[in-house]
Design a protein around this motif. Structure first.
Motif, PDB file in Angstrom:
ATOM      1  N   ALA C  48       0.934  -1.177   0.027  1.00  0.00           N
ATOM      2  CA  ALA C  48       0.190  -0.051   0.076  1.00  0.00           C
ATOM      3  C   ALA C  48       0.895   1.123   0.056  1.00  0.00           C
ATOM      4  O   ALA C  48       0.619   2.391  -0.746  1.00  0.00           O
ATOM      5  N   LEU C  49       1.978   1.365   0.753  1.00  0.00           N
ATOM      6  CA  LEU C  49       2.921   2.227   0.925  1.00  0.00           C
ATOM      7  C   LEU C  49       3.460   2.507  -0.612  1.00  0.00           C
ATOM      8  O   LEU C  49       3.423   3.697  -0.922  1.00  0.00           O
ATOM      9  N   LEU C  50       4.012   1.584  -0.980  1.00  0.00           N
ATOM     10  CA  LEU C  50       4.550   1.631  -2.549  1.00  0.00           C
ATOM     11  C   LEU C  50       3.627   2.189  -3.375  1.00  0.00           C
ATOM     12  O   LEU C  50       3.950   3.068  -4.109  1.00  0.00           O
ATOM     13  N   SER C  51       2.286   1.644  -3.200  1.00  0.00           N
ATOM     14  CA  SER C  51       1.097   2.383  -4.336  1.00  0.00           C
ATOM     15  C   SER C  51       1.071   3.772  -3.933  1.00  0.00           C
ATOM     16  O   SER C  51       0.668   4.496  -4.834  1.00  0.00           O
ATOM     17  N   LEU C  52       1.442   4.310  -2.843  1.00  0.00           N
ATOM     18  CA  LEU C  52       1.266   5.761  -2.765  1.00  0.00           C
ATOM     19  C   LEU C  52       2.548   6.418  -3.162  1.00  0.00           C
ATOM     20  O   LEU C  52       2.386   7.505  -3.613  1.00  0.00           O
ATOM     21  N   MET C  53       3.650   5.884  -2.943  1.00  0.00           N
ATOM     22  CA  MET C  53       4.877   6.483  -3.394  1.00  0.00           C
ATOM     23  C   MET C  53       5.200   6.465  -4.909  1.00  0.00           C
ATOM     24  O   MET C  53       5.948   7.317  -5.356  1.00  0.00           O
ATOM     25  N   VAL C  54       4.996   5.327  -5.281  1.00  0.00           N
ATOM     26  CA  VAL C  54       5.562   5.219  -6.844  1.00  0.00           C
ATOM     27  C   VAL C  54       4.140   5.624  -7.775  1.00  0.00           C
ATOM     28  O   VAL C  54       3.038   4.942  -7.668  1.00  0.00           O
ATOM     29  N   GLY C  55       4.263   6.276  -8.978  1.00  0.00           N
ATOM     30  CA  GLY C  55       3.261   6.242  -9.942  1.00  0.00           C
ATOM     31  C   GLY C  55       4.081   6.846 -11.004  1.00  0.00           C
ATOM     32  O   GLY C  55       5.343   6.823 -11.360  1.00  0.00           O
ATOM     33  N   SER C  56       3.262   7.219 -12.101  1.00  0.00           N
ATOM     34  CA  SER C  56       3.821   7.447 -13.411  1.00  0.00           C
ATOM     35  C   SER C  56       4.686   8.924 -13.351  1.00  0.00           C
ATOM     36  O   SER C  56       5.636   9.103 -14.160  1.00  0.00           O
ATOM     37  N   HIS C  57       4.252   9.720 -12.381  1.00  0.00           N
ATOM     38  CA  HIS C  57       4.988  11.150 -11.981  1.00  0.00           C
ATOM     39  C   HIS C  57       5.663  10.737 -10.935  1.00  0.00           C
ATOM     40  O   HIS C  57       5.236  10.626  -9.568  1.00  0.00           O
ATOM     41  N   ALA C  58       7.124  10.817 -10.914  1.00  0.00           N
ATOM     42  CA  ALA C  58       7.906  10.389  -9.914  1.00  0.00           C
ATOM     43  C   ALA C  58       8.111  11.518  -8.852  1.00  0.00           C
ATOM     44  O   ALA C  58       8.027  12.643  -9.032  1.00  0.00           O
ATOM     45  N   SER C 316      -2.284  -7.437  -1.975  1.00  0.00           N
ATOM     46  CA  SER C 316      -0.739  -7.353  -2.072  1.00  0.00           C
ATOM     47  C   SER C 316      -0.336  -7.384  -3.398  1.00  0.00           C
ATOM     48  O   SER C 316       0.154  -6.641  -4.237  1.00  0.00           O
ATOM     49  N   LEU C 317      -0.705  -8.559  -4.117  1.00  0.00           N
ATOM     50  CA  LEU C 317      -0.457  -8.905  -5.518  1.00  0.00           C
ATOM     51  C   LEU C 317      -1.163  -7.842  -6.508  1.00  0.00           C
ATOM     52  O   LEU C 317      -0.305  -7.332  -7.267  1.00  0.00           O
ATOM     53  N   LEU C 318      -2.421  -7.556  -6.118  1.00  0.00           N
ATOM     54  CA  LEU C 318      -3.178  -6.612  -6.946  1.00  0.00           C
ATOM     55  C   LEU C 318      -2.299  -5.208  -6.928  1.00  0.00           C
ATOM     56  O   LEU C 318      -2.065  -4.615  -8.139  1.00  0.00           O
ATOM     57  N   LEU C 319      -2.025  -4.666  -5.857  1.00  0.00           N
ATOM     58  CA  LEU C 319      -1.374  -3.377  -5.941  1.00  0.00           C
ATOM     59  C   LEU C 319       0.135  -3.430  -6.519  1.00  0.00           C
ATOM     60  O   LEU C 319       0.616  -2.567  -7.230  1.00  0.00           O
ATOM     61  N   LEU C 320       0.562  -4.467  -6.140  1.00  0.00           N
ATOM     62  CA  LEU C 320       2.153  -4.531  -6.722  1.00  0.00           C
ATOM     63  C   LEU C 320       1.753  -4.480  -8.436  1.00  0.00           C
ATOM     64  O   LEU C 320       2.732  -4.059  -9.226  1.00  0.00           O
ATOM     65  N   CYS C 321       0.876  -5.478  -8.987  1.00  0.00           N
ATOM     66  CA  CYS C 321       0.826  -5.425 -10.413  1.00  0.00           C
ATOM     67  C   CYS C 321       0.429  -3.945 -10.742  1.00  0.00           C
ATOM     68  O   CYS C 321       0.761  -3.489 -11.903  1.00  0.00           O
TER      69      CYS C 321
END
Lengths: 353, 359, 360
Positions: C48-58, C316-321
């Motif tokens: 979840a944290l990764l999903s908040l931190m990482v995106g198309s716009h760095a 977790s799998l869904l968010l990582l994908c």
């Protein structure tokens, strides 16, 4: 399990088994003839229907080569090739489904489920949208895609022997990837391409004929008899691996050949008309019920498939005035109630449930 | 079975048409200009006397990517296929006897507004509307029913198989190079050649180009302003059209310039006309004016409500010129000699108003 | 409730080979499982944290944390993190949770590891409802689709389940699968028929069908939270009953279970969970199929633990994908439905090859 030694059993009933076999075969023949007649009638009716109104008399004259040029064009270049394609596609899909279901011993199995049709669809969509292919080139690409997928599924499912169950499961995996590829292509293309691709993805007989029909005809001529020849051995295989082996059937070889034939038939059909929904899944169960012998009724599966496709195409073209739908739309809507009806009526034993 | 007519009537009709075609061909032999003859069919249009008739000599050969069409005499019964071939035909003064039905962007009958206007001006009646325009499935039998002299499809997705089958009905003029890639100028000249009106076609192209440039000149605020042409069909994503797209080229003809930030974002250029940008990257778009099309006003309103879209400088300042409405979308997505003036006359003032807001 | 000992684990299935019959072994096993749950929770939080931190716009981590702490509508980072990534993450967690639980229940209900929750025709029913919503009702927002998709999914599954349970044997896996295939094919054909006559419907459906978390805001979160919450409670409570069902209908009845009731409750749970997940994010392949499989290999045959692990691993799998999809297609994004299929299929095939197919 019966305790009687096999030798005693066969000695005791040579007359009755022969009689049963004859009765079974005559029922198969009767059903086959009726289906064949129905197919011809459906084709005859379809030949007379269309926007360019042609009277039945003129239809017959055109078939013999006598009517005027425009009528001959409509009958011989438009309607007849379309019907021929419909019959052959239906036959190939019906037999393909029958073979696969017999091998996997599960009425759920069809080329649609095990990833072959999905992979063929992906190849077709890529060909249409990215390379603007059509005709024989598109068919070729689709065939390659289907066969590659089949090999992949086979290789991944093979692990000191081919388990039907594993085959289906791996096929589902491959189907999902192919489906993702199709989705990817559809979301990254212009709407015009998407519409064309969607029509093809449903299965369409529009514009059927010419080279594609020739390829389909030649392939069917080779593959359908090949499938028919495998019928008896597959029937024995359905009795169980051990029984079949005792009867002298090469279990692995028979299975492998049947799967290969099934895939080839599906690939050829998809290459000609796109993945026509449901025909492969539904024809064989219907044929088996009609023939009621428990054997893979391959000839009847072919005829049922042909009938389904011809009738569905007619309905797709003429049911809603002013709109023509691709044939796959109707096979899906029509095939489902059949299958549901089958389900509610049967109580199948030993079908993997 | 209501599609069957009585055998005798069908045969007689075929014979009448055949005789009519033969008579017509004989009458036209050796003549280079046509008179308007009434066609024997109750539906479909006549070659009207508004605007000159054919000025070229027949027979005419037209090459296309799928084959060569030889048109022996001036076509009276024209059938069009594809997205907007009928526009040039109408603009040249001929009412087609059959054309595709366009439900998206068309009026209640399935005819684009600019086509309906042109048909009325020429005094013709609504042609037979062909099905399958939406799906690309060529309705062969409906085309047979229309009895064409020529089939014009310079902006379409015809396959080789389709072309070969259609050629057995009448000569077919397809796209010169690739499917769905013919510019409106080329469409017009190809159709002009097929109808024997090349000079008029050239005039039409020049006139339309002049109209566009004149409109651009009328609104000097547009000159040199950068723009981005986008579509918002997928959630949280913007599809941006590249400079090769005809929509974009139309705006550059008005004097505007494609925003350079677009090229910077286009990291993986390929053959297609557009590429996708996530909403997270909207701040990387630096443009004076934002242009986007929407099927209806509701969609346009929903678009600007998104917080990341609303934060774009062009949207904040009001330099946002949406193209709203199905007909407008079709007119700008498939521009032709008829749709361009129809659309631009209403849109360019809005575009200029948006350009005005640029700080 | 049946008077069975709480450790109804078939012998020989415990990982690590500790004999399940001694109480010391049981204690150790339980501790290991609890640790496993904790570990999975940590993984989920990290995803979840990764999903908040990482995106198309760095964005830098400090910018992200700053935006979470104080929302500034004029700051781009706030808009991206709080208006986009946060609801997207929440939808991902909810949908993943729902798919994981639904998949597990489905496999327990049908005693068939082949059973994807979509088998009940959920995807096709939802797609038809969405397409009709677009073509007839003019709906065009992702939040707008949700109620339609949910109803469509629910109706389709009810039809499939009803038809599949007709006949003497009730809802056997094969009959359910066949009924699902039949209804799905019919509904998909109807979808095609509608889509070929409506340009709007085609243009929007092709994006919805891929399965994506992008564009799902807080409105979607609130819409799917109730059915997922209810479904999750029902599903988690079914653990013990599913264990009984796994022994076969007759044994389960002999042990005092009400098989019909369990089946019905399971179906309700699957419909609520899978319907809501599909309504929120479109049809997402594989998560409901792979995660229960993997959980079973980690945990054994006790459905209570399989449910718990699936509920934590699937999101977790869904968010990582989803995160992977955000970074591989700059400046655009790859939809999560595509990534789960491409990632999930090889995983699934590997599981099948390792012999996972044999287990029930």
């Amino acid at each position: 399990m019966s305790a009687a030694p096999p030798a005693a059993a066969t000695l005791a009933a040579p007359v009755t088994t022969a009689r049963v076999r004859r009765a079974r075969r005559s029922r198969q023949v009767r059903v086959g003839v009726v289906l064949g007649v129905l197919v011809l009638v459906a084709c005859g009716i379809s030949l007379c229907l269309g926007e360019a109104a042609v009277a039945p008399v003129d239809v017959l004259r055109a078939l013999v080569g006598q009517a005027d040029e425009l009528t001959r064009f409509v009958i011989l270049d438009l309607r007849l090739p379309r019907l021929e394609t419909a019959v052959l596609v239906g036959a190939c899909l019906g037999v393909s489904g029958g073979l696969l279901q017999s091998v996997v011993r599960n009425p759920l199995a069809s080329p649609d489920v095990v990833g072959i049709t999905e992979a063929a669809s992906a190849a077709g969509v890529i060909g249409i949208v990215w390379f603007s292919l059509s005709g024989v080139a598109l068919s070729g690409l689709v065939l390659v895609g289907a066969l590659a997928a089949a090999l992949l599924v086979y290789a991944l499912a093979w692990r000191s022997g081919l388990s039907g169950y594993r085959f289906v499961l791996v096929g589902i995996g491959v189907a999902a990837v192919a489906s993702a590829v199709v989705s990817y292509v559809l979301t990254r293309s212009a709407v015009t391409d998407v519409r064309e691709a969607m029509v093809w993805l449903t299965g369409s007989l529009n514009g059927a004929g010419g080279d594609r029909l020739s390829v389909l005809a030649v392939a069917s001529l080779v593959l359908l008899p090949l499938a028919w020849l495998q019928g008896p051995r597959l029937a024995q295989l359905e009795l169980g691996d051990d029984t079949a082996a005792a009867l002298g059937v090469g279990v692995e070889r028979t299975r492998g050949l049947a799967v290969l034939t099934s895939v080839a038939l599906a690939a050829v059909a998809v290459a000609a008309a796109g993945p026509v929904t449901f025909v492969a899944l539904v024809s064989a169960p219907i044929a088996r019920r009609l023939v009621a012998s428990g054997a893979p009724a391959l000839v009847c599966s072919a005829l049922v498939g042909a009938l389904v496709v011809v009738v569905s195409d007619g309905v797709a073209q003429f049911a809603v005035p002013g709109t023509t739908y691709p044939v796959g739309v109707v096979t899906g809507i029509v095939g489902a109630p059949y299958l549901l009806w089958l389900l509610t009526r049967t109580n199948r034993a030993g079908q993997g449930g | 079975m209501s599609a069957l007519s009585s055998p005798r009537r069908a045969r007689r009709r075929l014979a009448v048409v055949a005789a009519g075609l033969v008579a017509g061909a004989l009458a036209l032999a050796g003549c280079s200009s046509s008179d308007d003859g009434g066609s024997s069919s109750p539906t479909g249009g006549t070659a009207s006397s508004a605007g000159a008739g054919a000025t070229d000599s027949f027979p005419v050969t037209v090459q296309s990517a799928l084959g060569t069409a030889t048109i022996k005499s001036e076509p009276k019964r024209v059938v069009t296929w594809g997205w907007s071939s009928q526009d040039a035909v109408l603009a040249l003064g001929v009412v087609p006897v059959a054309m595709p039905k366009n439900t998206y962007g068309g009026n209640a009958d399935g005819v684009f507004p600019w086509d309906a206007d042109a048909i009325k001006e020429l005094g013709g009646t609504t042609p037979q509307l062909l099905s399958g325009g939406d799906t690309g499935q060529v309705p062969f039998e409906e085309i047979v029913k229309a009895k064409p002299d020529v089939i014009l499809a310079p902006y379409s997705g015809l396959t080789q198989d389709d072309y070969d089958t259609l050629s057995k009905i009448a000569p077919v003029v397809a796209y010169p190079d690739k499917p769905w890639a013919t510019s409106w100028q080329d469409q017009t000249t190809i159709i002009g050649k097929a109808l024997g009106r090349s000079a008029q076609a050239e005039e039409l192209v020049t006139k339309t180009n002049d109209q566009v440039t004149a409109l651009g000149a009328k609104y000097p605020v547009l000159q040199g302003k950068t723009f981005v042409y986008a579509a918002a069909n997928e959630a949280d994503k913007l599809s941006i059209y590249r400079a090769t797209d005809p929509r974009v080229q139309l705006l550059t003809q008005l004097g505007m310039v494609v925003s350079p930030s677009v090229k910077a974002l286009d990291t993986k250029p390929d053959d297609s006309y557009f590429f996708q940008v996530s909403y997270e990257n909207l701040s990387k778009i630096d443009t004076d004016v934002l242009v986007a099309y929407f099927g209806d006003q509701k969609a346009a309103d929903a678009f600007v409500k998104d917080p990341l879209v609303a934060a774009m400088p062009s949207v904040k300042s009001g330099a946002f010129a949406p193209i709203v409405g199905e007909s407008f979308v079709m007119a700008s997505s498939a521009p032709t000699v008829l749709s361009i003036p129809w659309m631009l006359n209403q849109y360019v003032p809005k575009l200029a108003a948006a350009a005005d807001k640029v700080k | 409730m049946p008077a069975v000992p709480s450790t109804t684990v078939p012998p020989g299935s415990a990982p690590g080979g500790a004999p399940s019959s001694t109480s010391a072994g049981l204690g150790r096993r339980r501790r290991r499982l609890v640790l496993g749950v904790v570990a999975c929770t940590v993984v989920l939080l990290a995803a979840a944290l990764l999903s908040l931190m990482v995106g198309s716009h760095a964005l830098s981590p400090s910018a992200v944390l700053g935006a979470l702490r104080h929302y500034d509508p004029h700051d781009e980072a706030s808009l991206i993190v709080v208006d986009k990534r946060l609801p997207r993450t929440l939808v991902g967690v909810l949908a993943g949770l729902a798919l994981g639980l639904a998949g597990t229940v489905m496999q327990g209900l049908t005693r068939n590891p082949l059973a994807d929750p979509g088998l009940l025709g959920v995807n096709a029913g939802a797609a038809l409802a969405v397409v009709l919503a677009i073509a007839v009702a003019g709906v065009s927002s992702t939040a707008g689709y949700v109620p339609f998709a949910f109803v469509g999914a629910a109706v389709a599954s009810v039809v499939v389940y009803t038809v599949g349970s007709l006949g003497r044997e009730g809802a056997t896996p094969v009959k359910l699968a066949l009924a699902g295939a039949a209804v799905s094919a019919a509904l998909t054909s109807l979808v095609t028929a509608v889509v070929l006559t409506s340009n709007e419907a085609l243009d929007q459906l092709r994006f919805w069908q891929v399965g994506a978390l992008a564009g799902r805001g807080f409105d979607v979160v609130w819409e799917v939270l109730p059915p997922i919450a209810v479904g999750a409670v029902v599903a988690l409570g079914l653990g013990r009953s599913l264990n009984g069902l796994a022994l076969g209908d007759d044994v389960a009845r002999a042990l005092g279970q009400r098989v019909g009731l369990v089946r019905a409750a399971s179906a309700v749970a699957v419909v609520l969970l899978c319907g809501a997940a599909t309504a929120a994010a479109g049809p997402i392949a594989f998560v409901g199929l792979v995660v229960p499989h993997a959980a079973r290999r980690l945990v054994g045959h006790d459905y209570r633990w399989i449910l718990a692990f699936s509920a934590l691993l699937a999101p977790s799998l869904l968010l990582l994908c989803d995160v992977v999809g955000r970074v591989v297609a700059y400046p655009g994004e790859l939809e999560v439905g595509i990534v789960t299929a491409v990632v999930g299929a090889p995983l699934f095939i590997a599981l099948v090859r390792r012999g996972g197919a044999a287990g029930l």
